[in-house]
Design an enzyme around this catalytic site. Sequence first.
Site, mmCIF file in Angstrom:
data_model
loop_
_atom_site.group_PDB
_atom_site.id
_atom_site.type_symbol
_atom_site.label_atom_id
_atom_site.label_comp_id
_atom_site.label_asym_id
_atom_site.label_seq_id
_atom_site.Cartn_x
_atom_site.Cartn_y
_atom_site.Cartn_z
ATOM 1 N N LEU A 1 0.819 -1.220 0.000
ATOM 2 C CA LEU A 1 0.000 0.000 0.000
ATOM 3 C C LEU A 1 0.847 1.263 0.000
ATOM 4 C CD1 LEU A 1 -2.816 -1.049 2.519
ATOM 5 C CD2 LEU A 1 -2.846 -1.168 0.026
ATOM 6 N N CYS A 2 1.919 1.248 -0.784
ATOM 7 C CA CYS A 2 2.755 2.450 -0.908
ATOM 8 C C CYS A 2 3.046 2.742 -2.383
ATOM 9 C CB CYS A 2 4.040 2.300 -0.108
ATOM 10 S SG CYS A 2 4.921 0.747 -0.345
ATOM 11 N N GLY A 3 2.035 2.552 -3.226
ATOM 12 C CA GLY A 3 2.180 2.872 -4.640
ATOM 13 C C GLY A 3 3.201 1.979 -5.336
#
Length: 324
Positions: free
Chosen positions: A87-89
Amino acid sequence: MASLKEIKGRIASVQSTRKITSAMKMVASSKLHHAQVAIQNMLPYETMLEHILKSFLAAEAEAQSIYDQERPVKRVALVVYSSNSSLCGGFNANVIKMMQKIVDEYTAEVGLDNIEIYPIGRKVAEKAAKLGVKTMGDFNELADKPNVHDCIDLARELGRKFRDGEIDKVELVYHHFKSAGSQILTRKVFLPIDVEEELQRDRERDLTTIIATKESQEYLKKRGTRNEGREKKEEAKPLNDNFLVEPDMDTVLSKLIPKLLHLMLFTALLDSNASEHAARMVAMQTATDNADELLRQLRLQYNKSRQQAITSELLDIVGGSVNN
């Protein structure tokens, strides 16, 4: 067309997801602030030490060390920084893609068996295992909690292997934190010490804000353009060649070089840690904005369907009264 109950259920689901992404964005923002403070406190010392030592090695003919001497590359070690969670691109995907590219390059030169990877972060460790590359150690905890003592141990191990000829080159792969909205994927030679790299190093950072907007990115671009002329003038300055060495050359180098090596590892770790939180903050902000837009569309659809149902009921009532 979906029923009112289905649309209402979707609205509730999106609202729940939005609460999660908004909370994760605030958590990442808080962690990013602490990471920026850590870099801000450590960076001046590391930058000055690296500048002094590399200038010294470049200016003094007698300042010879095994750590700055290039030799034919037969065995390679890669220190790759990623995160333990998602969930950090594209943060982890970019690092893994760069690592895979480097592994392919060195596989053609020295073979896969002569490549070692020190994975700092669970994501890169899992990918290295899938690629069949030899991994050295478990550094997952270091990715979440940067620790200078573990960096010292790792720097000592890499320095010892390089000194003993077990490896001929060490490279770092990490994200260079430039600002909350800009993280630059970096490939840097760790050993042998690259003296010329000191003159080409990017020193532009924005450690004063955690706002990731287009305006802040444009500001960084403009500031970089203004500083191009000044940086070129600084590169043209001759290195100071009037060093006074006390007590002797070997003692100075034996103290400064190990300190520089572990500070380089620690700086890359802090860079990667701050970049992870910045990337997650931007990703969660984007997800929250998308959820707001989706909620707007669902509410519009819900109101239209509700109005249509009311109109249909009114028509049925009017039609029934006319028939009577």
